[in-house]
Design a protein around this motif. Structure first.
Motif, short mmCIF file in Angstrom:
data_model
loop_
_atom_site.label_atom_id
_atom_site.label_comp_id
_atom_site.label_asym_id
_atom_site.label_seq_id
_atom_site.Cartn_x
_atom_site.Cartn_y
_atom_site.Cartn_z
N VAL A 195 0.84 -1.20 0.00
CA VAL A 195 0.00 0.00 0.00
C VAL A 195 0.88 1.26 0.00
N VAL A 196 1.85 1.29 0.91
CA VAL A 196 2.55 2.55 1.15
C VAL A 196 3.74 2.73 0.20
N VAL A 197 4.39 1.66 -0.20
CA VAL A 197 5.57 1.83 -1.07
C VAL A 197 5.20 1.68 -2.53
N THR A 198 4.75 0.49 -2.94
CA THR A 198 4.38 0.37 -4.35
C THR A 198 3.13 1.18 -4.65
N GLY A 199 2.36 1.55 -3.63
CA GLY A 199 1.23 2.44 -3.83
C GLY A 199 1.66 3.89 -3.69
N SER A 200 1.69 4.36 -2.43
CA SER A 200 1.92 5.79 -2.19
C SER A 200 3.24 6.29 -2.77
N THR A 210 12.77 0.46 -10.32
CA THR A 210 12.16 0.65 -9.00
C THR A 210 10.99 -0.30 -8.79
N VAL A 211 10.09 -0.35 -9.77
CA VAL A 211 8.90 -1.19 -9.59
C VAL A 211 9.29 -2.66 -9.49
N THR A 212 10.25 -3.09 -10.30
CA THR A 212 10.67 -4.49 -10.24
C THR A 212 11.28 -4.79 -8.88
N ALA A 213 12.18 -3.93 -8.43
CA ALA A 213 12.87 -4.19 -7.16
C ALA A 213 11.88 -4.18 -6.00
N MET A 214 10.92 -3.27 -6.03
CA MET A 214 9.95 -3.21 -4.93
C MET A 214 9.16 -4.51 -4.83
N SER A 234 17.01 -7.63 -3.66
CA SER A 234 16.08 -6.68 -4.28
C SER A 234 16.18 -5.30 -3.64
N ALA A 235 16.37 -5.29 -2.31
CA ALA A 235 16.47 -4.00 -1.62
C ALA A 235 17.73 -3.26 -2.05
N ILE A 236 18.82 -4.01 -2.22
CA ILE A 236 20.05 -3.36 -2.69
C ILE A 236 19.84 -2.83 -4.11
N CYS A 237 19.14 -3.61 -4.95
CA CYS A 237 18.84 -3.13 -6.30
C CYS A 237 17.98 -1.87 -6.24
N LEU A 238 17.04 -1.85 -5.30
CA LEU A 238 16.19 -0.66 -5.17
C LEU A 238 17.03 0.56 -4.82
N ALA A 239 18.04 0.34 -3.96
CA ALA A 239 18.94 1.44 -3.61
C ALA A 239 19.68 1.92 -4.85
N LEU A 240 20.21 0.98 -5.62
CA LEU A 240 20.96 1.36 -6.83
C LEU A 240 20.05 2.06 -7.83
N ALA A 241 18.79 1.61 -7.89
CA ALA A 241 17.86 2.19 -8.87
C ALA A 241 17.54 3.65 -8.56
N GLN A 242 17.84 4.09 -7.33
CA GLN A 242 17.56 5.49 -7.00
C GLN A 242 18.68 6.42 -7.45
#
Lengths: 253, 590
Positions: free
Chosen positions: B426-431, B463-467, B508-516
């Motif tokens: 809800v809050v991350v992939t949503g908001s 971002t969407v994939t990693a989340m 995945s979380a590390i990828c999310l960090a890199l994706a930013q």
């Protein structure tokens, strides 16, 4: 005895209590319904993205579907949810959380949670629990059992091991000596917060022999993750023998 | 998008006479809603980043328990991670602070204070907020609260470590970091209240002539309802926090029952308090708070969808009714967080029914968004990609709420990672996804330049994939009974089969960090070097785009605006262009 790999896997654990199957059925109904809703929405979503992508010379069309029609799926979901609550859910909730076995016909035990252990207090053959007082708590007396109370003479205290007879309901009264803990036996689908200052009743009836993990479900401090115990489900004879052995051990002291 | 820009006299937004302000009053202690919005935006993104790094350390511990944390580990003191290996108390501190920071210092200020401040006055045709000084005060109090919150790691015994929910009596008896948490929360709540009052008064009083309630952009409705929720719900936590503070510093016993033993010794206090009281006070705020985390994002998605499909939103009135219904109902669902707290079991029935009912307006919002695509001419711009992704991703978050709000299934799922997966969907992939969309969408208005589209799309897909790589396995583990807030998941036998998923989530979380990284670079480079943009690069109809230059000057609009039509008049037959701005008279369009 079942090995852990037979009890726990990649989905819900083995169904080791009488109500586990009923609760799992509800989880299944929900997840199939959720999957169906998501797939139907998803198909329409992808269709829209492909069909209404911007193309040169094709303007957007303002034609409106009627709002009433658009509320049909919302209505279906509302009906489904109310059906789940009133037809499927509440009877099971009533059975699991509000209907308790008679004390005379059940294995009654007091569960006293503390940082970071589970204490189980059994009344012994007289069926009466001795008085407890927190001022008597010591390393040899973790629950502060008052030995001067005649009812406590044949009481048994077990730490982190909760023997329970097979085929007979266990009625447990949960209390906490310090902070909020969570009495949680995944294989039984049993879970209940244990709040200090309150006494909460729960029950379960095991249908499988074996050791079933109790894991604290409510953050209770730095060793919360190791606040573990086991329900040891045994036959009534084994259970009676365990009581006798504990009484003999107690008499020796 | 066809046609030429429509110009009217009110559109070029000339300057009114304002005294020249120095640098400090213009950019630091500014009372201009746009500057305050951008201050809030940068600050809350920094807090999001700090909360995210805390999560990365926790995820490392979950995937490789007992292994030294790479890179960061060697800089951590002995009291947190001796030899780079995290201690359980440090894990609990990170958990509590991650939750608190992400909710109260990250998503809420970004959605409400940043976008609300910047966009809301522009969309209703106001020259500023109703109380500009209060607005400035709100930001600075927020900043003090945030700094206090972060600095609590330096308290003896570390930061708060009783979860973001701070359940009593654990929190009552916790080390001094908890006191700092309570003081910091008091600042943050005060700041939110100042902001919310400002939004309500501004929306009520400063709308341009002709901007009737049903001509308000949906975003404004969402912010308005959110502000009402904040004003009504936050004081309850404010009160609760002060009571807990009194418990801690004045031995007040609001939440401490009698006869407790703590650390081997009886707690020498008379007791008489009730731990459930804290939970009621906390969740009476924190459930409306869930909608505070969500409603502004509904508004952002709606703005982008209408613009990106070039047609009116489907069911504008239905959307408005739904959001108002969500707001009202959000006050009578709080105890669904407490089904297993020991609360009376018959009371839970009321809350399970209200919880199921509140899902319906959310479904209605989602249905309207989905049907808005129908007949559209969908332009897959970067903001539009984020807005579109919101629909299925928030859908997962919403659907997985059903078995949690339903009492019999909640028995098994309560306190498992299923809950965590659900609310992060809800809050991350949503908001958060919606907020990213909003950033790309309003960036040209904020800085007069555009962000790079290519890197925006790279950012989106990664971002969407990693989340999903983080949150989907979480729900799977939850189904296997894995509990939340566990420092070492290997300690419990029932966790073992699904332990490999922890590595998937951590990677995945590390990828999310890199994706930013592309996002951060794109953001800051574009502020200074991005392509210069016109007043209305998206050819939008709302006043924020159509009636003022990018970036808008102090005072926003030149002269008085008159509003002639609803907010999303796209592709009106007979008009010269496929967008018909709210303030342009009919005769200039046809």
């Amino acid at each position: 005895m079942n090995a852990p790999e037979q009890l726990y896997g990649w989905w819900v654990p083995v169904k080791a209590s009488t109500y586990a199957a009923q609760l799992d059925t509800q989880l299944d109904i929900f997840h199939w319904a959720m999957l169906l809703i998501f797939v139907l929405w998803g198909i329409y979503f992808v269709y829209c993205l492909a069909h209404y992508r911007a193309r040169p010379g094709v303007p957007a069309v303002r034609g409106q579907l009627s709002v009433a029609k658009s509320m049909v799926p919302d209505g279906i979901i509302l009906v489904f949810e109310m059906f789940m609550i009133f037809v499927i859910g509440l009877p099971v909730w009533a059975q699991v959380m509000e209907t308790f076995p008679e004390e005379k016909k059940a294995n009654v035990v007091h569960v006293i949670a503390q940082q970071f252990a589970w204490n189980f207090h059994y009344p012994g053959p007289d069926g009466e629990f001795g008085r407890r007082d927190i001022h008597l708590v010591s390393s040899g007396n973790p629950i502060g059992l008052d030995d001067s109370d005649p009812a406590s003479k044949d009481d048994i205290v077990s730490i982190n091991t909760m023997p329970a007879p097979l085929g007979k309901p266990t009625l447990a009264y949960l209390t906490s000596m310090d902070v909020i803990h969570g009495f949680n036996v995944p294989a039984f689908r049993t879970k209940q917060d244990v709040t200090p200052g309150m006494r909460v009743r729960i029950w379960f009836e095991p249908i499988l022999r074996g050791k079933f993990e109790i894991a604290c479900a409510q953050l209770c401090g730095l060793a919360h993750y190791r606040m573990l115990g086991n329900v040891e489900v045994m036959t009534q004879e084994e259970f009676d023998a365990w009581i006798q052995k504990k009484l003999a051990d107690k008499a020796e002291l | 998008m066809k046609g030429a820009a429509v110009h009217s006299q009110t559109q070029t937004g000339g300057h009114e006479a304002h005294p020249q302000l120095g640098f400090v009053r213009t950019y630091v202690f500014s009372t201009d809603h746009k500057v305050i919005g951008i201050q809030y935006m940068i600050t809350s993104m920094l807090f999001l980043l700090s909360g995210f790094f805390m999560m990365l350390m926790m995820r490392w511990q979950l995937a490789w328990p007992g292994q030294p944390i790479p890179i960061i580990g060697q800089f951590l003191p002995e009291t947190m991670a001796p030899g780079g290996v995290m201690l359980p108390e440090f894990y609990n501190q990170l958990g509590a602070m991650h939750g608190t920071i992400m909710v109260f210092l990250g998503i809420v200020p970004l959605g409400v204070a940043a976008f609300g401040n910047f966009v809301l006055p522009l969309q209703i045709g106001a020259k500023d907020m109703a109380f500009p000084f209060l607005n400035m005060l709100s930001y600075w109090i927020f900043l003090v609260g945030g700094i206090l919150m972060l600095s609590s790691f330096a308290m003896p015994g570390g930061a708060a470590q009783s979860g973001w929910t701070s359940y009593a009596p654990l929190a009552d008896l916790a080390p001094p970091g908890q006191t700092m948490w309570l003081i910091a929360m008091t600042f943050i709540i005060t700041s939110s209240l100042f902001g919310a009052i400002n939004f309500i008064v501004t929306t009520l009083n400063l709308r341009a002539r002709g901007m009737t309630w049903l001509r308000l952009p949906f975003f404004v409705w969402c912010q308005f309802v959110t502000a009402i929720l904040l004003v009504l719900a936050f004081p309850v936590l404010q009160g609760g926090a002060i009571l807990q503070l009194l418990d801690r510093v004045a031995k007040a016993n609001f939440f401490i029952p009698a006869n407790l033993i703590f650390g081997g010794a009886p707690v020498e206090q008379p007791g008489g308090g009730n731990p459930l009281l804290w939970q009621h006070l906390f969740w009476f705020l924190a459930h409306p708070e869930v909608y505070v985390l969500l409603l502004p994002e509904f508004g952002i998605v709606a703005e982008i969808l209408a613009n990106g499909t070039r047609k009116p939103l489907f069911g504008y009135f239905e959307l408005v009714v739904s959001v108002c219904a969500i707001g009202a109902l959000s006050f009578i669902v709080w105890a669904h967080h407490m089904f297993l707290s020991g609360m009376r079991t018959d009371v839970t029935k009321f809350f399970t029914v209200t919880t199921m009912i509140i899902s319906i307006p959310s479904v209605m919002v989602l249905t309207c968004f989905l049907l808005s695509l129908r007949g559209g001419s969908i332009h897959f711009t970067t903001p539009m990609l984020f807005a579109l992704a919101f629909i299925p991703m928030f859908g997962i978050g919403g659907l997985t709420g059903l078995p949690l709000g339903f009492t019999p299934t909640d028995i098994y799922l309560h306190d498992t990672l299923y809950v965590i997966g659900h609310f992060h969907y809800v809050v991350v992939t949503g908001s958060l996804i919606a907020l990213f969309g909003g950033l790309y969408y309003w960036f040209p208005k904020m800085f007069g330049r555009t962000m790079n589209e290519f890197w925006g799309k790279v950012h989106f897909w990664l971002t969407v994939t990693a989340m999903n790589g983080i949150f989907f396995p979480m729900m799977w583990q939850g189904m296997a009974g894995v509990l939340r807030r566990q420092y070492d998941p290997t300690a419990q036998i029932h966790n073992h089969p699904t332990l490999p998923l922890n590595k998937v989530m951590t990677i995945s979380a590390i990828c999310l960090a890199l994706a930013q990284i592309p996002f951060v670079l794109n953001f800051f480079i574009s502020i200074f070097k991005g392509k210069k943009t016109s007043a209305n690069p998206w050819n939008a109809t709302t006043l924020d785009w159509a009636a003022c230059p990018s970036p808008p000057p102090h005072g926003n609009f030149a002269g008085e605006l008159a509003i002639h039509r609803g907010p999303y008049e796209y592709s009106v037959p007979g008009h010269k262009t496929d967008w018909s701005p709210q303030h342009v008279p009919e005769k200039e369009l046809s």
